[in-house]
Design a protein around this motif. Structure first.
Motif, PDB file in Angstrom:
ATOM      1  N   SER A  38     -47.806   7.774   9.274  1.00 44.67           N
ATOM      2  CA  SER A  38     -48.905   8.354   8.602  1.00 44.67           C
ATOM      3  C   SER A  38     -48.680   8.665   7.256  1.00 44.67           C
ATOM      4  O   SER A  38     -47.294   8.576   6.429  1.00 44.67           O
ATOM      5  N   GLY A  39     -49.211   9.246   6.563  1.00 46.78           N
ATOM      6  CA  GLY A  39     -48.812   8.975   4.666  1.00 46.78           C
ATOM      7  C   GLY A  39     -49.970   8.081   4.284  1.00 46.78           C
ATOM      8  O   GLY A  39     -51.065   7.871   4.741  1.00 46.78           O
ATOM      9  N   GLU A  40     -49.678   8.877   3.171  1.00 42.93           N
ATOM     10  CA  GLU A  40     -50.914   8.147   2.282  1.00 42.93           C
ATOM     11  C   GLU A  40     -50.129   6.979   0.704  1.00 42.93           C
ATOM     12  O   GLU A  40     -48.742   7.033   0.639  1.00 42.93           O
ATOM     13  N   ALA A  41     -50.470   5.713   0.835  1.00 43.81           N
ATOM     14  CA  ALA A  41     -49.337   4.506   0.260  1.00 43.81           C
ATOM     15  C   ALA A  41     -49.737   4.719  -1.138  1.00 43.81           C
ATOM     16  O   ALA A  41     -50.044   4.542  -1.829  1.00 43.81           O
ATOM     17  N   ARG A  42     -49.278   5.962  -2.037  1.00 41.91           N
ATOM     18  CA  ARG A  42     -48.844   6.245  -3.200  1.00 41.91           C
ATOM     19  C   ARG A  42     -47.620   6.757  -3.189  1.00 41.91           C
ATOM     20  O   ARG A  42     -46.687   7.522  -2.826  1.00 41.91           O
ATOM     21  N   VAL A  43     -47.271   6.076  -4.298  1.00 40.63           N
ATOM     22  CA  VAL A  43     -45.814   5.971  -5.249  1.00 40.63           C
ATOM     23  C   VAL A  43     -45.460   7.348  -5.654  1.00 40.63           C
ATOM     24  O   VAL A  43     -46.033   8.439  -5.794  1.00 40.63           O
ATOM     25  N   GLY A  44     -43.906   8.003  -5.196  1.00 37.32           N
ATOM     26  CA  GLY A  44     -43.174   9.196  -5.117  1.00 37.32           C
ATOM     27  C   GLY A  44     -43.843   9.755  -3.894  1.00 37.32           C
ATOM     28  O   GLY A  44     -43.243  10.690  -3.089  1.00 37.32           O
ATOM     29  N   HIS A  45     -44.975   9.525  -2.631  1.00 39.34           N
ATOM     30  CA  HIS A  45     -44.956   9.691  -1.486  1.00 39.34           C
ATOM     31  C   HIS A  45     -43.881  10.039  -0.152  1.00 39.34           C
ATOM     32  O   HIS A  45     -43.388   8.024  -0.410  1.00 39.34           O
ATOM     33  N   ARG A  46     -44.645  10.501   0.727  1.00 39.20           N
ATOM     34  CA  ARG A  46     -42.972   9.862   1.899  1.00 39.20           C
ATOM     35  C   ARG A  46     -44.416   9.738   2.671  1.00 39.20           C
ATOM     36  O   ARG A  46     -45.681  10.973   3.328  1.00 39.20           O
ATOM     37  N   LEU A  47     -43.933   8.870   3.617  1.00 35.73           N
ATOM     38  CA  LEU A  47     -44.557   8.555   4.635  1.00 35.73           C
ATOM     39  C   LEU A  47     -44.030   9.148   6.438  1.00 35.73           C
ATOM     40  O   LEU A  47     -42.781   9.729   5.815  1.00 35.73           O
ATOM     41  N   THR A  48     -44.060   8.878   7.109  1.00 31.15           N
ATOM     42  CA  THR A  48     -43.127   9.086   8.374  1.00 31.15           C
ATOM     43  C   THR A  48     -43.759   8.411   9.481  1.00 31.15           C
ATOM     44  O   THR A  48     -44.899   7.738  10.061  1.00 31.15           O
ATOM     45  N   ILE A  49     -42.761   7.326   9.816  1.00 31.51           N
ATOM     46  CA  ILE A  49     -42.922   6.360  10.094  1.00 31.51           C
ATOM     47  C   ILE A  49     -42.040   6.302  12.059  1.00 31.51           C
ATOM     48  O   ILE A  49     -41.097   6.191  11.683  1.00 31.51           O
ATOM     49  N   LYS A  50     -42.360   6.092  12.772  1.00 28.88           N
ATOM     50  CA  LYS A  50     -41.943   5.434  14.321  1.00 28.88           C
ATOM     51  C   LYS A  50     -41.776   4.210  14.299  1.00 28.88           C
ATOM     52  O   LYS A  50     -42.817   3.002  14.114  1.00 28.88           O
ATOM     53  N   ILE A  51     -40.701   3.433  14.317  1.00 29.16           N
ATOM     54  CA  ILE A  51     -40.375   1.919  14.735  1.00 29.16           C
ATOM     55  C   ILE A  51     -39.782   1.581  15.914  1.00 29.16           C
ATOM     56  O   ILE A  51     -39.123   3.480  16.132  1.00 29.16           O
ATOM     57  N   GLU A  52     -40.568   0.793  16.968  1.00 26.11           N
ATOM     58  CA  GLU A  52     -40.310   1.018  17.981  1.00 26.11           C
ATOM     59  C   GLU A  52     -39.844  -0.752  18.159  1.00 26.11           C
ATOM     60  O   GLU A  52     -40.408  -1.713  18.863  1.00 26.11           O
ATOM     61  N   PRO A  53     -38.152  -0.982  17.889  1.00 31.93           N
ATOM     62  CA  PRO A  53     -38.143  -2.110  17.960  1.00 31.93           C
ATOM     63  C   PRO A  53     -37.696  -2.881  19.547  1.00 31.93           C
ATOM     64  O   PRO A  53     -37.208  -2.088  20.139  1.00 31.93           O
ATOM     65  N   PRO A  54     -38.251  -4.172  19.978  1.00 31.01           N
ATOM     66  CA  PRO A  54     -38.223  -4.209  20.988  1.00 31.01           C
ATOM     67  C   PRO A  54     -37.059  -4.465  21.634  1.00 31.01           C
ATOM     68  O   PRO A  54     -35.956  -5.690  20.662  1.00 31.01           O
ATOM     69  N   GLY A  55     -36.200  -3.932  22.243  1.00 29.23           N
ATOM     70  CA  GLY A  55     -34.778  -4.065  23.063  1.00 29.23           C
ATOM     71  C   GLY A  55     -34.085  -3.035  22.638  1.00 29.23           C
ATOM     72  O   GLY A  55     -33.246  -3.317  22.469  1.00 29.23           O
ATOM     73  N   ALA A  56     -34.801  -2.339  21.410  1.00 27.93           N
ATOM     74  CA  ALA A  56     -33.807  -1.230  20.843  1.00 27.93           C
ATOM     75  C   ALA A  56     -34.894   0.429  20.889  1.00 27.93           C
ATOM     76  O   ALA A  56     -35.450   0.279  21.004  1.00 27.93           O
ATOM     77  N   ARG A  57     -33.880   1.004  20.621  1.00 22.42           N
ATOM     78  CA  ARG A  57     -34.005   2.797  20.481  1.00 22.42           C
ATOM     79  C   ARG A  57     -35.030   2.788  19.364  1.00 22.42           C
ATOM     80  O   ARG A  57     -35.667   2.256  17.880  1.00 22.42           O
ATOM     81  N   GLU A  58     -36.304   3.517  20.020  1.00 25.00           N
ATOM     82  CA  GLU A  58     -37.351   4.047  19.065  1.00 25.00           C
ATOM     83  C   GLU A  58     -36.610   5.077  17.896  1.00 25.00           C
ATOM     84  O   GLU A  58     -35.655   5.767  17.707  1.00 25.00           O
ATOM     85  N   PHE A  59     -37.263   5.041  16.572  1.00 19.92           N
ATOM     86  CA  PHE A  59     -36.337   6.055  15.567  1.00 19.92           C
ATOM     87  C   PHE A  59     -37.584   6.122  14.537  1.00 19.92           C
ATOM     88  O   PHE A  59     -38.851   5.173  14.207  1.00 19.92           O
ATOM     89  N   THR A  60     -37.441   7.823  13.879  1.00 17.47           N
ATOM     90  CA  THR A  60     -38.926   8.513  13.197  1.00 17.47           C
ATOM     91  C   THR A  60     -38.142   7.879  11.760  1.00 17.47           C
ATOM     92  O   THR A  60     -36.967   9.612  12.003  1.00 17.47           O
ATOM     93  N   PHE A  61     -38.531   7.976  10.905  1.00 17.16           N
ATOM     94  CA  PHE A  61     -37.982   8.654   9.288  1.00 17.16           C
ATOM     95  C   PHE A  61     -39.037   8.870   8.805  1.00 17.16           C
ATOM     96  O   PHE A  61     -39.669   8.019   8.864  1.00 17.16           O
ATOM     97  N   THR A  62     -38.582   8.807   6.657  1.00 15.74           N
ATOM     98  CA  THR A  62     -39.803   9.358   6.480  1.00 15.74           C
ATOM     99  C   THR A  62     -39.160   8.770   4.680  1.00 15.74           C
ATOM    100  O   THR A  62     -39.058   9.504   4.049  1.00 15.74           O
ATOM    101  N   PRO A  63     -39.987   7.317   5.284  1.00 17.55           N
ATOM    102  CA  PRO A  63     -39.459   6.977   3.724  1.00 17.55           C
ATOM    103  C   PRO A  63     -40.341   7.325   3.040  1.00 17.55           C
ATOM    104  O   PRO A  63     -41.366   8.336   2.638  1.00 17.55           O
ATOM    105  N   LYS A  64     -39.504   7.097   1.235  1.00 20.61           N
ATOM    106  CA  LYS A  64     -40.442   7.173   0.337  1.00 20.61           C
ATOM    107  C   LYS A  64     -41.154   6.085  -0.353  1.00 20.61           C
ATOM    108  O   LYS A  64     -40.604   4.882  -0.453  1.00 20.61           O
ATOM    109  N   VAL A  65     -42.276   6.198  -0.922  1.00 20.42           N
ATOM    110  CA  VAL A  65     -43.144   5.253  -1.129  1.00 20.42           C
ATOM    111  C   VAL A  65     -42.649   4.969  -2.468  1.00 20.42           C
ATOM    112  O   VAL A  65     -42.539   5.485  -3.917  1.00 20.42           O
ATOM    113  N   THR A  66     -42.448   2.932  -2.704  1.00 16.86           N
ATOM    114  CA  THR A  66     -40.960   3.336  -4.141  1.00 16.86           C
ATOM    115  C   THR A  66     -42.551   2.035  -5.191  1.00 16.86           C
ATOM    116  O   THR A  66     -42.271   2.374  -6.726  1.00 16.86           O
TER     117      THR A  66
END
Length: 148
Positions: A38-66
């Motif tokens: 979720s979030g907006e694809a705009r420079v400076g905005h933060r997204l909320t991203i949940k990844i589920e890598p196959p065979g690894a633990r899921e992880f949620t983070f809040t990267p900054k659009v650059t």
């Protein structure tokens, strides 16, 4: 520093691929690697991203659009904790192919920081990138208009 990359050709123009890439709310419908975003694809905005890598633990983070270069490139910087502990510079590149009706889609991430050797699961991330690329290709091509 470690780099992971995955690319695929999609039978649709970059503008069409871009539409799906930045429609974060729809990731739940098709994206096996990033099932929630979720979030907006705009420079400076933060997204909320949940990844589920196959065979690894899921992880949620809040990267900054650059970087947002519609419809060619989207990039963000994600961190675990303080800077330089575990940083990920992720980018999506959409390159139009010669005919203009196809796109080379590429994910690229550079990981850096003192915790990378301990936390990075390269194989799982690579499989996740590959799965996301294949799912994006299926979704875009299924929704692409039929050529006359």
């Amino acid at each position: 520093m470690r780099t992971i990359e995955s690319a695929i050709e999609i039978d649709a123009p970059p503008e069409r691929v871009w539409e799906e890439l930045i429609d974060f709310e729809e990731y739940v419908e098709w994206n096996p690697f990033i099932p929630r975003a979720s979030g907006e694809a705009r420079v400076g905005h933060r997204l909320t991203i949940k990844i589920e890598p196959p065979g690894a633990r899921e992880f949620t983070f809040t990267p900054k659009v650059t970087v947002v270069e519609e419809p060619r490139r989207l990039a963000w910087l994600g961190r675990v904790g303080l800077p330089h502990l575990f940083d990920g510079r992720h980018s999506f590149h959409l390159e139009p192919l010669a005919d203009g009706e196809r796109t080379r889609f590429r994910q690229h991430e550079v990981f850096g920081g003192v915790l990378v050797p301990l936390l990075l699961r390269e194989g799982a991330i690579q499989r996740g990138f590959d799965a996301m690329n294949a799912a994006l290709k299926r979704r875009v091509e299924r929704k692409a208009p039929v050529k006359a």
